[in-house]
Design a protein around this motif. Structure first.
Motif, PDB file in Angstrom:
ATOM      1  N   ALA A  32       0.920  -1.312  -0.033  1.00  0.00           N
ATOM      2  CA  ALA A  32      -0.057   0.013  -0.053  1.00  0.00           C
ATOM      3  C   ALA A  32       0.789   1.459   0.078  1.00  0.00           C
ATOM      4  O   ALA A  32       0.376   2.222  -0.452  1.00  0.00           O
ATOM      5  CB  ALA A  32      -0.688   0.057   1.168  1.00  0.00           C
ATOM      6  N   ASP A  33       2.089   1.052   0.277  1.00  0.00           N
ATOM      7  CA  ASP A  33       2.969   2.250   0.556  1.00  0.00           C
ATOM      8  C   ASP A  33       4.067   2.438  -0.330  1.00  0.00           C
ATOM      9  O   ASP A  33       4.945   3.279  -0.138  1.00  0.00           O
ATOM     10  CB  ASP A  33       3.594   2.403   2.133  1.00  0.00           C
ATOM     11  N   VAL A  34       4.233   1.365  -1.174  1.00  0.00           N
ATOM     12  CA  VAL A  34       5.197   1.423  -2.141  1.00  0.00           C
ATOM     13  C   VAL A  34       4.767   2.226  -3.274  1.00  0.00           C
ATOM     14  O   VAL A  34       3.805   2.068  -3.767  1.00  0.00           O
ATOM     15  CB  VAL A  34       5.719   0.010  -2.805  1.00  0.00           C
ATOM     16  N   ARG A  35       5.772   3.062  -3.929  1.00  0.00           N
ATOM     17  CA  ARG A  35       5.261   3.983  -5.043  1.00  0.00           C
ATOM     18  C   ARG A  35       6.410   3.661  -6.245  1.00  0.00           C
ATOM     19  O   ARG A  35       7.496   3.413  -6.146  1.00  0.00           O
ATOM     20  CB  ARG A  35       5.487   5.404  -4.648  1.00  0.00           C
ATOM     21  N   ASP A  36       5.549   3.708  -7.536  1.00  0.00           N
ATOM     22  CA  ASP A  36       6.395   3.517  -8.749  1.00  0.00           C
ATOM     23  C   ASP A  36       6.892   2.045  -8.851  1.00  0.00           C
ATOM     24  O   ASP A  36       7.826   1.855  -9.557  1.00  0.00           O
ATOM     25  CB  ASP A  36       7.382   4.581  -8.930  1.00  0.00           C
ATOM     26  N   LEU A  37       6.401   1.181  -8.210  1.00  0.00           N
ATOM     27  CA  LEU A  37       6.884  -0.056  -8.306  1.00  0.00           C
ATOM     28  C   LEU A  37       5.749  -1.067  -8.459  1.00  0.00           C
ATOM     29  O   LEU A  37       4.607  -0.798  -8.187  1.00  0.00           O
ATOM     30  CB  LEU A  37       7.738  -0.851  -6.918  1.00  0.00           C
ATOM     31  N   PHE A  38       6.083  -2.257  -8.899  1.00  0.00           N
ATOM     32  CA  PHE A  38       4.882  -3.296  -9.138  1.00  0.00           C
ATOM     33  C   PHE A  38       5.435  -4.597  -8.623  1.00  0.00           C
ATOM     34  O   PHE A  38       6.517  -4.937  -8.151  1.00  0.00           O
ATOM     35  CB  PHE A  38       4.755  -3.628 -10.850  1.00  0.00           C
ATOM     36  N   PHE A  39       4.333  -5.512  -8.387  1.00  0.00           N
ATOM     37  CA  PHE A  39       4.345  -6.789  -7.851  1.00  0.00           C
ATOM     38  C   PHE A  39       3.937  -7.994  -8.527  1.00  0.00           C
ATOM     39  O   PHE A  39       2.751  -7.949  -9.141  1.00  0.00           O
ATOM     40  CB  PHE A  39       4.061  -7.026  -6.151  1.00  0.00           C
ATOM     41  N   HIS A  40       4.901  -8.745  -8.979  1.00  0.00           N
ATOM     42  CA  HIS A  40       4.295 -10.275  -9.648  1.00  0.00           C
ATOM     43  C   HIS A  40       4.291 -11.182  -8.602  1.00  0.00           C
ATOM     44  O   HIS A  40       5.156 -11.527  -8.195  1.00  0.00           O
ATOM     45  CB  HIS A  40       5.410 -10.245 -10.923  1.00  0.00           C
ATOM     46  N   ASP A  41       3.010 -11.898  -8.716  1.00  0.00           N
ATOM     47  CA  ASP A  41       2.688 -12.851  -7.956  1.00  0.00           C
ATOM     48  C   ASP A  41       3.161 -14.306  -8.727  1.00  0.00           C
ATOM     49  O   ASP A  41       2.535 -14.654  -9.346  1.00  0.00           O
ATOM     50  CB  ASP A  41       1.485 -12.915  -7.385  1.00  0.00           C
ATOM     51  N   TRP A  42       4.220 -14.832  -8.025  1.00  0.00           N
ATOM     52  CA  TRP A  42       4.753 -16.096  -8.551  1.00  0.00           C
ATOM     53  C   TRP A  42       3.971 -17.552  -8.026  1.00  0.00           C
ATOM     54  O   TRP A  42       4.296 -18.706  -8.347  1.00  0.00           O
ATOM     55  CB  TRP A  42       6.212 -16.175  -8.656  1.00  0.00           C
TER      56      TRP A  42
END
Length: 197
Positions: A140-150
């Motif tokens: 919720a607090d990370v900006r300009d990044l993305f997460f890929h669920d493996w």
């Protein structure tokens, strides 16, 4: 208190050392250490060979520092004998037990560190892999990044499976972790039917 731990490791360090020799490898290692400390000196808990153990009070800061390290190694290459130096980073969080070494240096012990090390072992050069716990507290607090669920992955020596996420930024494509994913699709029948069409 919840703590976040990140392990870093040079990919192919043994091969690089054997290919270039000890003297040249030590120069590369020194440059590598300076680069990690450029961004993470305040968070360094321990160093062993070509690996760092970093300790953060905040998972958002841990991810931000890890991204800075990986971007730096992409934008300002460290030459490892004609190949760019690459590191992998793995991260987990929890409530490990504080301890002291005989020399008085602070340290921690517990499954959080074991899992962070195992997650790092799934990563390849340039990757940052994190546990589901890190993802939940940081997303919720990370900006300009993305997460890929493996999905779920089996970690050596760890009971059960762990959900793994990869941290991505603009231009960074997801890459399947190394190791073994847990197969989640159930088999239709545990044994085959005999004598039925």
């Amino acid at each position: 208190m919840i703590e976040t731990f990140a392990f870093t490791d040079i990919v192919g360090s043994t091969d690089t050392q054997q290919r270039l020799g000890d003297a040249a490898y030590l120069e590369i290692l020194d440059e590598h250490h300076k680069r990690i400390r450029q961004f993470a000196s305040d968070f360094e808990l321990n160093t062993a060979g070509d690996s760092f153990l970093l300790h953060f009070p905040d998972p958002v800061e841990a991810i931000a520092i890890a991204v800075k390290i990986q971007k730096s190694l992409t934008e300002q290459l460290i030459d490892a004998g004609g190949k760019p130096l690459a590191i992998r980073i793995g991260m987990d969080l929890g409530n490990p037990r504080p301890m002291l070494h005989p020399n008085g240096r602070a340290d921690f012990s517990g499954k959080t560190l074991d899992q962070a090390a195992r997650i790092e072992g799934l990563a390849d050069g340039g990757q940052i892999l994190i546990s589901e716990r890190v993802h939940l507290l940081a997303k919720a607090d990370v900006r300009d990044l993305f997460f890929h669920d493996w999905g779920l992955w089996l970690l050596k020596g760890v009971h059960g499976a762990t959900r793994i996420f990869e941290v991505l930024w603009d231009g960074k494509q997801p890459r399947k972790p190394q190791g073994r994913a847990q197969i989640t699709a159930p088999r239709r029948f545990p044994v085959p039917f005999v004598g039925r069409e």
